[in-house]
Design an enzyme around this catalytic site. Sequence first.
Site, PDB file in Angstrom:
ATOM      1  N   GLU A  41      -2.624  -6.806   5.186  1.00 23.61           N
ATOM      2  CA  GLU A  41      -1.741  -6.805   3.772  1.00 23.61           C
ATOM      3  C   GLU A  41      -2.651  -7.840   2.855  1.00 23.61           C
ATOM      4  O   GLU A  41      -3.815  -8.636   2.254  1.00 23.61           O
ATOM      5  CB  GLU A  41      -0.458  -7.837   3.890  1.00 23.61           C
ATOM      6  CG  GLU A  41       0.168  -8.345   2.233  1.00 23.61           C
ATOM      7  CD  GLU A  41       0.994  -8.951   2.537  1.00 23.61           C
ATOM      8  OE1 GLU A  41       0.850 -10.015   3.338  1.00 23.61           O
ATOM      9  OE2 GLU A  41       2.610  -9.182   2.231  1.00 23.61           O
ATOM     10  N   LYS A 112       5.975  -3.322  -1.340  1.00 23.90           N
ATOM     11  CA  LYS A 112       6.844  -4.091   0.048  1.00 23.90           C
ATOM     12  C   LYS A 112       8.045  -4.144  -0.587  1.00 23.90           C
ATOM     13  O   LYS A 112       8.491  -4.829  -1.827  1.00 23.90           O
ATOM     14  CB  LYS A 112       6.233  -5.388   0.136  1.00 23.90           C
ATOM     15  CG  LYS A 112       6.197  -6.361   0.887  1.00 23.90           C
ATOM     16  CD  LYS A 112       5.726  -7.889   0.963  1.00 23.90           C
ATOM     17  CE  LYS A 112       5.775  -8.939   2.174  1.00 23.90           C
ATOM     18  NZ  LYS A 112       4.947  -9.536   1.937  1.00 23.90           N
ATOM     19  N   CYS A 153       4.409  -7.329   6.779  1.00 26.02           N
ATOM     20  CA  CYS A 153       4.193  -8.828   6.834  1.00 26.02           C
ATOM     21  C   CYS A 153       5.473  -9.410   6.650  1.00 26.02           C
ATOM     22  O   CYS A 153       6.584  -8.954   7.739  1.00 26.02           O
ATOM     23  CB  CYS A 153       3.688  -9.545   5.041  1.00 26.02           C
ATOM     24  SG  CYS A 153       2.985 -11.031   5.921  1.00 26.02           S
TER      25      CYS A 153
HETATM   26  N1  LIG Z   1       2.843 -12.751   3.046  1.00 25.17           N
HETATM   27  C1  LIG Z   1       3.775 -13.020   3.807  1.00 25.17           C
HETATM   28  O1  LIG Z   1       5.089 -11.944   3.672  1.00 25.17           O
HETATM   29  C2  LIG Z   1       3.629 -13.953   4.525  1.00 25.17           C
HETATM   30  C3  LIG Z   1       4.967 -14.103   5.880  1.00 25.17           C
HETATM   31  C4  LIG Z   1       4.840 -15.259   6.200  1.00 25.17           C
HETATM   32  O2  LIG Z   1       4.047 -15.692   6.818  1.00 25.17           O
HETATM   33  C5  LIG Z   1       6.162 -15.362   7.303  1.00 25.17           C
HETATM   34  O3  LIG Z   1       6.247 -16.570   7.903  1.00 25.17           O
HETATM   35  O4  LIG Z   1       7.148 -14.518   7.270  1.00 25.17           O
END
Ligand SMILES: NC(=O)CCC(=O)C(=O)O
Length: 271
Positions: A41, A112, A153
């Site tokens: 990402e 996203k 993510c």
């Molecule tokens: N960049 C993100 O979306 C981080 C997501 C993350 O760390 C989580 O714990 O969920």
Amino acid sequence: MKVCLIQMNSRDSLVENLQQAENAVRSAVADTHARLVVLPELFTYLGGTKEGKREAGQVFPESGAYRLLQSLAKEYGVYLHGGSMIERDGDRLYNTTVVFDPKGSEIAKYRKIHLFDVVAPDGAVFRESDVFGRGENIVTYKVDDHIVGCSICYDLRFPELYAELSKAGADIIIAPAAFTLMTGKDHWEILCRSRAMETQTYVLATNQVGTYSENGEPRASYGHSMVVDPWGTVLARAQARTGHIVASLDFDYLNKVRADIPVQRHHVLGQ
Ligand SMILES: NC(=O)CCC(=O)C(=O)O
């Protein structure tokens, strides 16, 4: 199908990050001869400031990061899943994945959906929606005969997105990430393995690793990128350093797991 996941330590310099990504893709392809290569990402710019993010925004298709991925995919004849980058569309920014086929043609673009607006238990404040617009569409594409689903993510925490990708026929679901060290040590592996087991897909989860800063605050990403098979077994796992991992996906095995435990046919609620 051989897949390769690249683990990077991106920071707030677009130029340095693009150089890091280019070197990483070249050495990963030379080492592994993978069919599908995946970046993490926000590989183009991670942390920094709101102004820095705006400046690093990439306009498709003319800007540098887009062109770089396109030319690398074509030069090596690989599918290149471009983690995510900051996309600038008019006045809006998005956290966006672009995917190229071995001819260098764009075959998918995913913005996203679930933005990371969280105050972590250690007090770190993340407000992605201050910068990025939210994606609205579920996206899949094909690598050879196999459907690949897109996520990014924080999306990993939303099984309903993965269920939709599974309903769309995904055999592989990709999660480029910049998962935090703080949450990752407790949640990352469990989330990756759960999503793989529930959907009976291969999950390719490619993380950032190491430190960077955001608005002057220190941040750290967890690393430990992994390839998980449809049974929930981790086939390949990175440690907490930059580099790449490789795994071979076996679709006869995927079909066997689905035949042994046919959960996709047994859903009775909400399908
Ligand atoms: N960049 C993100 O979306 C981080 C997501 C993350 O760390 C989580 O714990 O969920």
